[in-house]
Write an enzyme that holds these catalytic residues in place. Structure first.
Site, PDB file in Angstrom:
ATOM      1  N   LYS A 193       0.842  -1.208   0.000  1.00 55.54           N
ATOM      2  CA  LYS A 193       0.000   0.000   0.000  1.00 55.54           C
ATOM      3  C   LYS A 193       0.876   1.256   0.000  1.00 55.54           C
ATOM      4  CE  LYS A 193      -2.650   0.994   3.674  1.00 55.54           C
ATOM      5  NZ  LYS A 193      -2.370   2.378   4.121  1.00 55.54           N
TER       6      LYS A 193
ATOM      7  N   ASP B 189      -6.993   1.300   1.416  1.00 54.03           N
ATOM      8  CA  ASP B 189      -6.929   1.482   2.867  1.00 54.03           C
ATOM      9  C   ASP B 189      -8.337   1.238   3.434  1.00 54.03           C
ATOM     10  OD1 ASP B 189      -8.462   3.708   2.323  1.00 54.03           O
ATOM     11  OD2 ASP B 189      -7.197   5.101   3.442  1.00 54.03           O
TER      12      ASP B 189
END
Ligand code: SF4
Length: 210
Positions: free
Chosen positions: A121, A140
């Site tokens: 991420k 997220d």
């Protein structure tokens, strides 16, 4: 509405709503964005932006942070949570960037995820925001929640959701879609009280789980 049509409409409506979407983290270089993104784990961007001015002023470059003491770094980033682990990861990552990459953040997903504290991420955020490289959709907690409410996925795992969104959308939408979904999640479609009556996506949103 077909899934790909809904996905394309969501992109179009969010682009109109947030035309200049960008991360809300403050940074002045790819390295500083990487540091701020690592600090943002389990922490708000507002809180991160309160500690990074001192952090970047004292140790502006990877080689500076690599030689900083663990105690000193911990004391500066303490309020971001998990500060021991974050300080340790950042000092180690700084050392690798300084010694193996000439002090420059590598523009490569595999090299980024090899750095301590940097997951896929964070790597996608850095590549997208700092270098304009669309390595993938960043998922997220906000992106995950909105993708599920919007009926764009039924999956739970962030990496699998990312792959599903990437298959639905053209690559040049990947970077900004994540940023726009995060902004929309913070401002309109919050976890506890989504404001559907004021939402630009209300017409196309099946409101799964609401
Ligand atoms: S319509 Fe409601 S559930 Fe759907 S995106 Fe908007 S706020 Fe979220």
């Amino acid at each position: 509405m077909k899934l790909d049509t809904r996905a394309a409409t969501v992109v179009e409506l969010l682009t109109g709503e947030y035309p200049d979407a960008a991360t809300e983290l403050d940074y002045g270089s790819p390295w500083q964005l990487l540091v701020a993104t690592v600090l943002s784990a389990q922490c708000t961007d507002v809180r991160v932006n309160k500690v990074t001015p001192e952090l970047f002023a004292r140790w502006p470059h990877p080689e500076d942070l690599a030689s900083a003491s663990q105690d000193d770094v911990e004391s500066v980033i303490r309020s971001t949570g998990m500060f021991r682990q974050k300080a340790s990861s950042l000092r180690s990552a700084a050392g690798i960037v300084a010694s193996d990459h000439g002090g420059r953040v590598p523009e490569d997903l595999d090299a980024l995820v090899a750095l301590p504290g940097v997951g896929r991420k964070t790597a996608k955020v850095v590549l997208g925001e700092a270098f304009g490289i669309a390595a993938g959709v960043t998922v997220d907690t906000h992106v995950r929640r909105l993708a599920r409410r919007l009926g764009l996925t039924r999956l739970e795992d962030p990496e699998k959701i990312a792959a599903e969104l990437e298959s639905l959308l053209p690559q040049d939408e990947w970077i900004k879609l994540s940023t726009r979904l995060i902004l929309h999640g913070r401002r309109v479609c919050s976890a506890r009280s989504p404001r559907c009556s004021e939402c630009v996506l209300a017409e196309v949103c099946p409101k799964i789980g609401i």
